[in-house]
Write a protein that holds these residues in place. Structure first.
Motif, PDB file in Angstrom:
ATOM      1  N   MET A  57       0.851  -1.196   0.000  1.00 66.08           N
ATOM      2  CA  MET A  57       0.000   0.000   0.000  1.00 66.08           C
ATOM      3  C   MET A  57       0.881   1.238   0.000  1.00 66.08           C
ATOM      4  O   MET A  57       1.731   1.406   0.870  1.00 66.08           O
ATOM      5  CB  MET A  57      -0.914  -0.002   1.221  1.00 66.08           C
ATOM      6  N   LEU A  58       0.717   2.101  -0.982  1.00 66.68           N
ATOM      7  CA  LEU A  58       1.510   3.321  -1.063  1.00 66.68           C
ATOM      8  C   LEU A  58       0.962   4.381  -0.133  1.00 66.68           C
ATOM      9  O   LEU A  58      -0.144   4.284   0.368  1.00 66.68           O
ATOM     10  CB  LEU A  58       1.488   3.852  -2.510  1.00 66.68           C
ATOM     11  N   ALA A  59       1.781   5.408   0.088  1.00 69.22           N
ATOM     12  CA  ALA A  59       1.283   6.557   0.819  1.00 69.22           C
ATOM     13  C   ALA A  59       0.142   7.185   0.032  1.00 69.22           C
ATOM     14  O   ALA A  59       0.107   7.102  -1.201  1.00 69.22           O
ATOM     15  CB  ALA A  59       2.403   7.568   1.009  1.00 69.22           C
TER      16      ALA A  59
ATOM     17  N   GLN B  23      -7.342  -7.079 -11.066  1.00 72.59           N
ATOM     18  CA  GLN B  23      -6.505  -8.238 -10.781  1.00 72.59           C
ATOM     19  C   GLN B  23      -5.053  -7.982 -11.188  1.00 72.59           C
ATOM     20  O   GLN B  23      -4.110  -8.349 -10.479  1.00 72.59           O
ATOM     21  CB  GLN B  23      -7.038  -9.466 -11.531  1.00 72.59           C
ATOM     22  N   LEU B  24      -4.863  -7.342 -12.322  1.00 74.78           N
ATOM     23  CA  LEU B  24      -3.514  -7.120 -12.857  1.00 74.78           C
ATOM     24  C   LEU B  24      -2.767  -6.025 -12.105  1.00 74.78           C
ATOM     25  O   LEU B  24      -1.594  -6.177 -11.758  1.00 74.78           O
ATOM     26  CB  LEU B  24      -3.612  -6.772 -14.349  1.00 74.78           C
ATOM     27  N   LEU B  25      -3.465  -4.916 -11.838  1.00 77.13           N
ATOM     28  CA  LEU B  25      -2.799  -3.733 -11.305  1.00 77.13           C
ATOM     29  C   LEU B  25      -2.826  -3.648  -9.779  1.00 77.13           C
ATOM     30  O   LEU B  25      -2.001  -2.943  -9.196  1.00 77.13           O
ATOM     31  CB  LEU B  25      -3.459  -2.469 -11.890  1.00 77.13           C
ATOM     32  N   ALA B  26      -3.781  -4.347  -9.136  1.00 74.19           N
ATOM     33  CA  ALA B  26      -3.961  -4.270  -7.678  1.00 74.19           C
ATOM     34  C   ALA B  26      -3.909  -2.813  -7.213  1.00 74.19           C
ATOM     35  O   ALA B  26      -3.026  -2.432  -6.442  1.00 74.19           O
ATOM     36  CB  ALA B  26      -2.901  -5.094  -6.957  1.00 74.19           C
ATOM     37  N   PRO B  27      -4.856  -1.977  -7.650  1.00 71.27           N
ATOM     38  CA  PRO B  27      -4.829  -0.555  -7.270  1.00 71.27           C
ATOM     39  C   PRO B  27      -5.078  -0.374  -5.776  1.00 71.27           C
ATOM     40  O   PRO B  27      -5.485  -1.302  -5.076  1.00 71.27           O
ATOM     41  CB  PRO B  27      -5.979   0.038  -8.089  1.00 71.27           C
ATOM     42  N   ASP B  28      -4.813   0.820  -5.301  1.00 74.57           N
ATOM     43  CA  ASP B  28      -5.008   1.115  -3.885  1.00 74.57           C
ATOM     44  C   ASP B  28      -6.466   1.413  -3.567  1.00 74.57           C
ATOM     45  O   ASP B  28      -6.881   1.289  -2.402  1.00 74.57           O
ATOM     46  CB  ASP B  28      -4.150   2.316  -3.480  1.00 74.57           C
TER      47      ASP B  28
ATOM     48  N   ASP C 113      -9.305  -6.815  -0.414  1.00 79.68           N
ATOM     49  CA  ASP C 113      -8.984  -5.779   0.561  1.00 79.68           C
ATOM     50  C   ASP C 113      -8.875  -4.385  -0.055  1.00 79.68           C
ATOM     51  O   ASP C 113      -8.572  -3.420   0.651  1.00 79.68           O
ATOM     52  CB  ASP C 113      -7.672  -6.122   1.278  1.00 79.68           C
ATOM     53  N   ILE C 114      -9.106  -4.271  -1.351  1.00 81.10           N
ATOM     54  CA  ILE C 114      -9.064  -2.960  -2.001  1.00 81.10           C
ATOM     55  C   ILE C 114     -10.373  -2.234  -1.699  1.00 81.10           C
ATOM     56  O   ILE C 114     -11.452  -2.759  -1.992  1.00 81.10           O
ATOM     57  CB  ILE C 114      -8.885  -3.102  -3.520  1.00 81.10           C
ATOM     58  N   PRO C 115     -10.327  -1.043  -1.115  1.00 76.09           N
ATOM     59  CA  PRO C 115     -11.584  -0.332  -0.855  1.00 76.09           C
ATOM     60  C   PRO C 115     -12.299   0.035  -2.155  1.00 76.09           C
ATOM     61  O   PRO C 115     -11.691   0.567  -3.079  1.00 76.09           O
ATOM     62  CB  PRO C 115     -11.142   0.914  -0.079  1.00 76.09           C
ATOM     63  N   VAL C 116     -13.591  -0.284  -2.207  1.00 71.84           N
ATOM     64  CA  VAL C 116     -14.432   0.034  -3.368  1.00 71.84           C
ATOM     65  C   VAL C 116     -15.392   1.146  -2.969  1.00 71.84           C
ATOM     66  O   VAL C 116     -16.187   0.984  -2.038  1.00 71.84           O
ATOM     67  CB  VAL C 116     -15.214  -1.206  -3.843  1.00 71.84           C
TER      68      VAL C 116
ATOM     69  N   ILE D 281      -9.684   9.967   2.724  1.00 70.90           N
ATOM     70  CA  ILE D 281     -10.014   9.283   3.978  1.00 70.90           C
ATOM     71  C   ILE D 281      -9.875   7.768   3.816  1.00 70.90           C
ATOM     72  O   ILE D 281      -9.261   7.090   4.646  1.00 70.90           O
ATOM     73  CB  ILE D 281     -11.439   9.641   4.429  1.00 70.90           C
ATOM     74  N   HIS D 282     -10.420   7.233   2.745  1.00 75.40           N
ATOM     75  CA  HIS D 282     -10.410   5.784   2.575  1.00 75.40           C
ATOM     76  C   HIS D 282      -9.014   5.263   2.234  1.00 75.40           C
ATOM     77  O   HIS D 282      -8.665   4.130   2.600  1.00 75.40           O
ATOM     78  CB  HIS D 282     -11.431   5.364   1.522  1.00 75.40           C
ATOM     79  N   LEU D 283      -8.198   6.052   1.576  1.00 75.70           N
ATOM     80  CA  LEU D 283      -6.811   5.658   1.356  1.00 75.70           C
ATOM     81  C   LEU D 283      -6.062   5.569   2.688  1.00 75.70           C
ATOM     82  O   LEU D 283      -5.291   4.640   2.921  1.00 75.70           O
ATOM     83  CB  LEU D 283      -6.116   6.652   0.418  1.00 75.70           C
ATOM     84  N   GLN D 284      -6.304   6.523   3.538  1.00 77.12           N
ATOM     85  CA  GLN D 284      -5.640   6.515   4.842  1.00 77.12           C
ATOM     86  C   GLN D 284      -6.103   5.331   5.688  1.00 77.12           C
ATOM     87  O   GLN D 284      -5.292   4.659   6.332  1.00 77.12           O
ATOM     88  CB  GLN D 284      -5.918   7.820   5.576  1.00 77.12           C
ATOM     89  N   LEU D 285      -7.411   5.052   5.683  1.00 71.43           N
ATOM     90  CA  LEU D 285      -7.932   3.911   6.443  1.00 71.43           C
ATOM     91  C   LEU D 285      -7.381   2.596   5.905  1.00 71.43           C
ATOM     92  O   LEU D 285      -7.009   1.697   6.681  1.00 71.43           O
ATOM     93  CB  LEU D 285      -9.457   3.900   6.384  1.00 71.43           C
ATOM     94  N   ALA D 286      -7.311   2.479   4.584  1.00 70.64           N
ATOM     95  CA  ALA D 286      -6.788   1.255   3.979  1.00 70.64           C
ATOM     96  C   ALA D 286      -5.317   1.070   4.317  1.00 70.64           C
ATOM     97  O   ALA D 286      -4.851  -0.054   4.554  1.00 70.64           O
ATOM     98  CB  ALA D 286      -6.987   1.289   2.470  1.00 70.64           C
TER      99      ALA D 286
END
Length: 261
Positions: A1-3, A47-52, A80-83, A122-127
Motif C-alpha cells: 500500500m503506497l502513501a 486483478q492485474l494492477l492491484a490498485p489502492d 482488501d481494495i476499498p471500493v 479518507i479511505h486511502l488513509q484507512l486502507a
C-alpha cells in the motif's frame, strides 16, 4: 500500500467523459488514475494492477457494478481494495445494496470534486492503516471460476431466507445459470440447489444452538416455508429431528459444565 499521495486509483465507468471534472480533480492530486470502461475490463485491470482504491459505477452494460463488487470481494488479490461506488444510481435500495456488498462508500456523480477528493483521501488513509496491521503474506491466486464460485456462495449465504431464482443469482455474480451450475458441479461435486439445501441445513444446525429461537423462526431464516418442511429435511439429512438435535446440544453443554466429582 503506497502513501496516500502516491496512490493508484482505478476508475470503472462506461461513460468516463461524463465524470471528466472528477477525473481531472483526482489527477490534480498527483494520484495515478487508470480507467476501465466496462465491468469485465475493470475486473481484469483490478486483478492485474492491484490498485489502492477503486471507484466503481453501478449501471453499466453487461455486468453491473454490484456484480463486479461481489467478484472483487471474492478474490484474495482484490478483496482488501476499498471500493467506493461513484454513480448516478441514488435510490435508497441501490445505496444499501452497494454498501451491503462490500462498498466502503457510496458517492453521487453530482458531488463536488472537493467532496470526492476528501472521501478518497479518507479511505486511502484507512486502507493504509489496515494494511499495516495485518499479515501481508500473499494469498494463493484463484481461477476466474473459483472467484465466481466464492461470490455465489457468499451471495446465497446472505439471502437464504428469500433466495432469488438461479438466473438472478448467476447474473449477480457476472455469469449465466448454465455456467454457474457447471462451476458448482466441477468444484463442489453437486448442483447449485443441492449446495443450497446443504447450506440451509448447516445454518439451521447453528441456529438450533440458540434455545430462544423457535423452529418456525429458524425455518424461515434459512429459507424453509414451514417448521414442518424444515423438520422433514433435517431428519432426512441428519437422522434425528431438529428438536432431538437441539436436546443433544443442550445435554452436551450441561455435561461440560458439570464439575468433576
Amino acid at each position: 500500500m503506497l502513501a496516500p499521495s502516491q496512490a493508484h486509483i482505478l476508475v470503472i465507468d462506461d461513460t468516463p467523459e461524463a465524470i471528466r471534472p472528477l477525473l481531472l480533480a483526482l489527477r490534480g492530486r498527483h494520484w495515478r488514475v487508470s480507467v476501465a470502461t466496462d465491468a469485465r475490463q475493470g475486473q481484469q485491470r483490478a486483478q492485474l494492477l492491484a490498485p489502492d482504491l477503486i471507484l466503481l459505477d453501478v449501471r453499466m452494460p453487461g455486468m453491473d457494478g454490484f456484480a463486479l463488487c461481489r467478484l472483487l470481494q471474492a478474490s484474495p488479490r482484490t478483496r482488501d481494495i476499498p471500493v467506493l461506488f461513484l454513480t448516478s444510481a441514488g435510490a435508497a435500495d441501490e445505496r444499501l445494496e452497494g454498501l451491503s456488498q462490500g462498498g466502503v462508500d457510496y458517492i453521487m456523480k453530482t458531488c463536488e470534486p472537493a467532496e470526492l477528493l476528501a472521501r478518497v483521501q479518507i479511505h486511502l488513509q484507512l486502507a493504509r492503516r489496515r494494511a499495516a496491521a495485518v499479515d501481508d503474506t500473499p494469498a494463493p491466486p484463484l481461477s476466474p471460476d473459483e472467484v465466481v464460485l466464492r461470490a455465489a456462495m457468499r451471495l446465497i449465504g446472505q439471502q437464504l431466507a428469500e433466495l432469488p431464482p438461479l438466473e438472478a443469482i448467476a447474473a449477480r455474480v457476472g455469469t449465466h445459470d448454465k455456467k454457474l451450475s457447471a462451476i458448482f458441479r466441477r468444484h463442489l461435486g453437486m448442483t447449485v440447489f443441492a449446495w443450497v439445501r446443504e447450506e440451509r441445513l448447516r445454518r439451521g444446525r447453528e441456529l438450533l444452538a440458540d434455545p430462544l429461537l423457535s423452529m418456525q423462526e429458524i425455518a424461515g431464516s434459512v429459507g424453509f416455508r414451514s417448521a414442518c418442511n424444515f423438520t422433514t429435511a433435517f431428519r432426512e439429512r441428519m437422522g434425528v429431528t431438529p428438536s432431538q438435535y437441539r436436546k443433544g446440544l443442550q445435554d452436551g453443554a450441561a455435561g461440560k459444565g458439570t464439575p468433576a466429582g
